[in-house]
Design a protein around this motif. Structure first.
Motif, PDB file in Angstrom:
ATOM      1  N   GLY A 109       0.811  -1.225   0.000  1.00 45.65           N
ATOM      2  CA  GLY A 109       0.000   0.000   0.000  1.00 45.65           C
ATOM      3  C   GLY A 109       0.839   1.269   0.000  1.00 45.65           C
ATOM      4  N   VAL A 110       2.137   1.131  -0.180  1.00 40.84           N
ATOM      5  CA  VAL A 110       3.026   2.306  -0.158  1.00 40.84           C
ATOM      6  C   VAL A 110       2.999   2.969  -1.541  1.00 40.84           C
ATOM      7  N   ILE A 111       2.884   4.303  -1.534  1.00 41.44           N
ATOM      8  CA  ILE A 111       2.872   5.043  -2.802  1.00 41.44           C
ATOM      9  C   ILE A 111       4.284   4.995  -3.392  1.00 41.44           C
ATOM     10  N   THR A 112       4.371   4.588  -4.672  1.00 42.58           N
ATOM     11  CA  THR A 112       5.710   4.534  -5.285  1.00 42.58           C
ATOM     12  C   THR A 112       5.900   5.658  -6.309  1.00 42.58           C
ATOM     13  N   THR A 113       5.047   5.694  -7.328  1.00 44.42           N
ATOM     14  CA  THR A 113       5.186   6.731  -8.354  1.00 44.42           C
ATOM     15  C   THR A 113       3.799   7.225  -8.757  1.00 44.42           C
ATOM     16  N   ALA A 114       3.801   8.363  -9.488  1.00 48.03           N
ATOM     17  CA  ALA A 114       2.533   8.879 -10.013  1.00 48.03           C
ATOM     18  C   ALA A 114       2.810   9.552 -11.346  1.00 48.03           C
ATOM     19  N   SER A 115       1.796   9.615 -12.182  1.00 47.25           N
ATOM     20  CA  SER A 115       2.005  10.267 -13.480  1.00 47.25           C
ATOM     21  C   SER A 115       0.708  10.888 -13.977  1.00 47.25           C
ATOM     22  N   ARG A 116       0.863  11.857 -14.895  1.00 50.79           N
ATOM     23  CA  ARG A 116      -0.291  12.450 -15.575  1.00 50.79           C
ATOM     24  C   ARG A 116       0.012  12.407 -17.068  1.00 50.79           C
TER      25      ARG A 116
ATOM     26  N   LEU B 166       4.871  12.589 -12.062  1.00 48.80           N
ATOM     27  CA  LEU B 166       4.531  13.755 -11.227  1.00 48.80           C
ATOM     28  C   LEU B 166       5.412  13.739  -9.978  1.00 48.80           C
ATOM     29  N   PRO B 167       5.941  14.897  -9.605  1.00 48.72           N
ATOM     30  CA  PRO B 167       6.714  14.930  -8.350  1.00 48.72           C
ATOM     31  C   PRO B 167       5.779  14.745  -7.146  1.00 48.72           C
ATOM     32  N   LEU B 168       6.212  13.962  -6.162  1.00 44.39           N
ATOM     33  CA  LEU B 168       5.403  13.725  -4.954  1.00 44.39           C
ATOM     34  C   LEU B 168       5.963  14.583  -3.821  1.00 44.39           C
ATOM     35  N   HIS B 169       5.067  15.060  -2.966  1.00 46.40           N
ATOM     36  CA  HIS B 169       5.542  15.899  -1.859  1.00 46.40           C
ATOM     37  C   HIS B 169       4.727  15.590  -0.600  1.00 46.40           C
ATOM     38  N   HIS B 170       5.418  15.280   0.501  1.00 43.33           N
ATOM     39  CA  HIS B 170       4.714  15.055   1.778  1.00 43.33           C
ATOM     40  C   HIS B 170       4.482  16.402   2.447  1.00 43.33           C
ATOM     41  N   TRP B 171       3.217  16.684   2.741  1.00 44.16           N
ATOM     42  CA  TRP B 171       2.886  17.970   3.379  1.00 44.16           C
ATOM     43  C   TRP B 171       2.454  17.718   4.814  1.00 44.16           C
TER      44      TRP B 171
ATOM     45  N   ALA C 229       3.944  24.465  -6.156  1.00 39.05           N
ATOM     46  CA  ALA C 229       3.900  24.609  -7.621  1.00 39.05           C
ATOM     47  C   ALA C 229       2.750  23.806  -8.222  1.00 39.05           C
ATOM     48  N   GLU C 230       2.260  24.257  -9.330  1.00 40.96           N
ATOM     49  CA  GLU C 230       1.264  23.512 -10.100  1.00 40.96           C
ATOM     50  C   GLU C 230       1.891  22.179 -10.497  1.00 40.96           C
ATOM     51  N   GLY C 231       1.123  21.107 -10.425  1.00 43.70           N
ATOM     52  CA  GLY C 231       1.635  19.813 -10.858  1.00 43.70           C
ATOM     53  C   GLY C 231       2.350  19.018  -9.782  1.00 43.70           C
ATOM     54  N   LEU C 232       2.345  19.529  -8.548  1.00 46.27           N
ATOM     55  CA  LEU C 232       2.944  18.784  -7.432  1.00 46.27           C
ATOM     56  C   LEU C 232       1.854  17.876  -6.857  1.00 46.27           C
ATOM     57  N   LEU C 233       2.150  16.590  -6.703  1.00 49.18           N
ATOM     58  CA  LEU C 233       1.134  15.696  -6.129  1.00 49.18           C
ATOM     59  C   LEU C 233       1.407  15.569  -4.635  1.00 49.18           C
ATOM     60  N   VAL C 234       0.480  16.115  -3.847  1.00 45.92           N
ATOM     61  CA  VAL C 234       0.728  16.242  -2.407  1.00 45.92           C
ATOM     62  C   VAL C 234       0.161  15.040  -1.652  1.00 45.92           C
ATOM     63  N   ILE C 235       0.979  14.543  -0.727  1.00 42.48           N
ATOM     64  CA  ILE C 235       0.555  13.454   0.163  1.00 42.48           C
ATOM     65  C   ILE C 235       0.390  14.058   1.558  1.00 42.48           C
TER      66      ILE C 235
ATOM     67  N   LEU D  56      -4.120  19.447  -8.549  1.00 44.43           N
ATOM     68  CA  LEU D  56      -4.226  17.978  -8.507  1.00 44.43           C
ATOM     69  C   LEU D  56      -4.973  17.508  -7.254  1.00 44.43           C
ATOM     70  N   PRO D  57      -5.521  16.291  -7.303  1.00 46.49           N
ATOM     71  CA  PRO D  57      -6.134  15.744  -6.078  1.00 46.49           C
ATOM     72  C   PRO D  57      -5.058  15.558  -4.994  1.00 46.49           C
ATOM     73  N   LEU D  58      -5.491  15.295  -3.773  1.00 49.09           N
ATOM     74  CA  LEU D  58      -4.532  15.020  -2.693  1.00 49.09           C
ATOM     75  C   LEU D  58      -4.543  13.526  -2.398  1.00 49.09           C
ATOM     76  N   LEU D  59      -3.381  13.011  -2.076  1.00 46.96           N
ATOM     77  CA  LEU D  59      -3.298  11.613  -1.636  1.00 46.96           C
ATOM     78  C   LEU D  59      -3.243  11.630  -0.109  1.00 46.96           C
ATOM     79  N   LEU D  60      -4.023  10.765   0.528  1.00 49.33           N
ATOM     80  CA  LEU D  60      -4.007  10.725   1.994  1.00 49.33           C
ATOM     81  C   LEU D  60      -3.362   9.419   2.455  1.00 49.33           C
ATOM     82  N   GLU D  61      -2.373   9.582   3.294  1.00 49.18           N
ATOM     83  CA  GLU D  61      -1.554   8.432   3.691  1.00 49.18           C
ATOM     84  C   GLU D  61      -1.575   8.306   5.211  1.00 49.18           C
TER      85      GLU D  61
END
Ligand SMILES: Nc1ncnc2c1ncn2[C@@H]1O[C@H](COP(=O)(O)OP(=O)(O)OP(=O)(O)O)[C@@H](O)[C@H]1O
Length: 397
Positions: free
Chosen positions: A312-319, A324-329, A339-345, A364-369
């Motif tokens: 269940g670990v997030i590995t990669t993402a793309s559009r 897409l760059p991933l960023h833990h917030w 930035a636009e295009g940052l996929l936030v976790i 982009l949508p947000l990923l919840l971890e």
């Protein structure tokens, strides 16, 4: 430990209290009781516990009994039946039955009240108004003044100490009222619509100040409001009253997500839920996301996808095939410069207000971890649901 414990309290105004209570027990309505006995039922069978350090907001329409219950807590209204226990050190005093000297002691050293109409003495200076009440505690003049100045400082009015109430704006007068209540150093503050006469901006500022002061001083506050937005903002708990009864008591998020009756649902439908909701309550579960070619689809229109491994670990993402760059917030981190295009976790506890801001910045949508695993996402559909109030289910009793 409960600071206030309200147990099956009835407050009946009138001359035929026993008869009115008997009618209440038989299930008669307020209207039937007034027609039969001439008495008005202010509060019927109310039970709530307010723990130390909580801000409990009594909420409801005009005439629902909020003030009647609040005023029972310091004995301004007599309790007709039931127990109303208020903490005094390590014992509880029953305000409903205690003697006059105990009640006086509770009022001078344990419970303070702030009214809607600031109740300042027009002939006294600001500092004397704040010090008013401290002499009942037997404090010397010098100490009273020092304490009053300290509290005026706290509400940002020390420069105004020698002015008279009529020289101050409504918001400033209410600050003086707050300073006076805090000067009493009571553990419990009763506040009866203290901000409702003020314009929205000042009101919002004073709400922020109250929250901040409460966190600093850890008072227990029972606060009356007819405004659910105010209740959601300042309350750690909310008790909703209708026709003299408490019909729902819970944390703000519980009230917004699970209103128990159409009356509560109607309040909720007219409020801004973003202040109380977090991602967890609204997210689309990962198990509900479509899987195409082994990838979770976040947005089928622009083919935004995320890959998770067997744990269940997030590995990669793309559009559209581009990584897409991933960023833990985490909370407190600046969203403004995202930035636009940052996929936030983020954590599922992300406040909806922050989530929407992130969505706005990144597009982009947000990923919840949680515990290192993807548990859900927040997409536009979830945001619209929050904004349109479609998030709750009416759990009609
Ligand atoms: N001292 C009193 N004597 C007689 N009736 C009273 C008294 N105080 C309140 N009531 C009645 O009790 C009922 C509840 O009033 P209460 O002031 O508690 O409502 P509320 O929810 O605080 O309303 P509002 O938001 O308008 O202040 C009303 O019907 C009111 O007329």
């Amino acid at each position: 430990m409960a600071a206030i414990s309200i147990r099956n309290v009835d407050v009946v105004f009138g001359e035929n209290i026993e008869q009115s209570l008997a009618l209440l027990d038989q299930g008669s309505s307020r209207q039937e009781i007034i027609e039969t006995t001439g008495d008005v039922v202010g509060v019927a069978n109310a039970s709530i516990e307010v723990q130390e350090g909580e801000i409990c907001v009594l909420m409801g329409l005009s005439g629902s009994g909020k003030s009647s219950l609040l005023r029972a807590v310091n004995g301004l209204n007599a309790v007709s039946r039931g127990e109303l226990l208020v903490q005094d050190g390590d014992q509880m005093v029953d305000i409903a039955t205690c003697d006059a000297s105990t009640l006086l002691h509770m009022r001078t050293s344990k419970i303070s009240m702030v009214f809607q109409k600031f109740a300042l003495m027009p002939w006294m200076s600001v500092v004397d108004n704040v010090a008013f009440g401290l002499d009942m505690k037997g404090m010397s003049k010098q100490k009273r003044r020092a304490k009053a100045m300290e509290k005026l400082e706290m509400v940002g009015l020390s420069e105004w100490k020698d002015k008279f109430p009529h020289e101050l704006s409504g918001g400033m007068q209410q600050r003086v009222g707050l300073a006076r209540a805090f000067a009493m150093d009571s553990d419990i503050l009763l506040m009866d619509e203290p901000f409702s006469a003020l314009d929205p901006l000042i009101r919002s500022q004073l709400q922020d100040e109250l929250i901040e002061l409460q966190q600093r001083l850890n008072k227990t506050i029972l606060f009356v409001s007819h405004d659910l937005d105010e209740a959601l903002k300042i309350g750690t708990h909310i008790a909703i009253m209708e026709s003299a009864k408490i019909i729902q008591h819970g944390k703000p998020e519980d009230i917004v997500l699970n209103p128990k009756t159409p009356y509560v649902a109607d309040f909720v439908a007219h409020t801004n839920p973003l202040n109380v909701l977090c991602g967890r309550s609204l997210m689309t579960l990962v198990s509900d996301l479509p899987i195409v070619n082994g990838e979770c689809v976040l947005n089928p229109h622009d083919n935004t996808v995320v890959n998770v491994n067997a744990e269940g670990v997030i590995t990669t993402a793309s559009r559209q095939g581009e990584a897409l760059p991933l960023h833990h917030w985490s909370e407190g981190e600046d969203i403004e410069r995202m930035a636009e295009g940052l996929l936030v976790i983020a954590s599922p506890d992300v406040p909806m207000r922050s989530a929407i801001e992130i969505r706005y910045k990144t597009g982009l949508p947000l990923l919840l971890e949680e515990d290192g695993r993807l548990v859900g996402i927040l997409s536009d559909k979830d945001f619209y649901h929050a904004l349109l109030g479609k998030h709750f289910t009416l759990d009609a009793a």
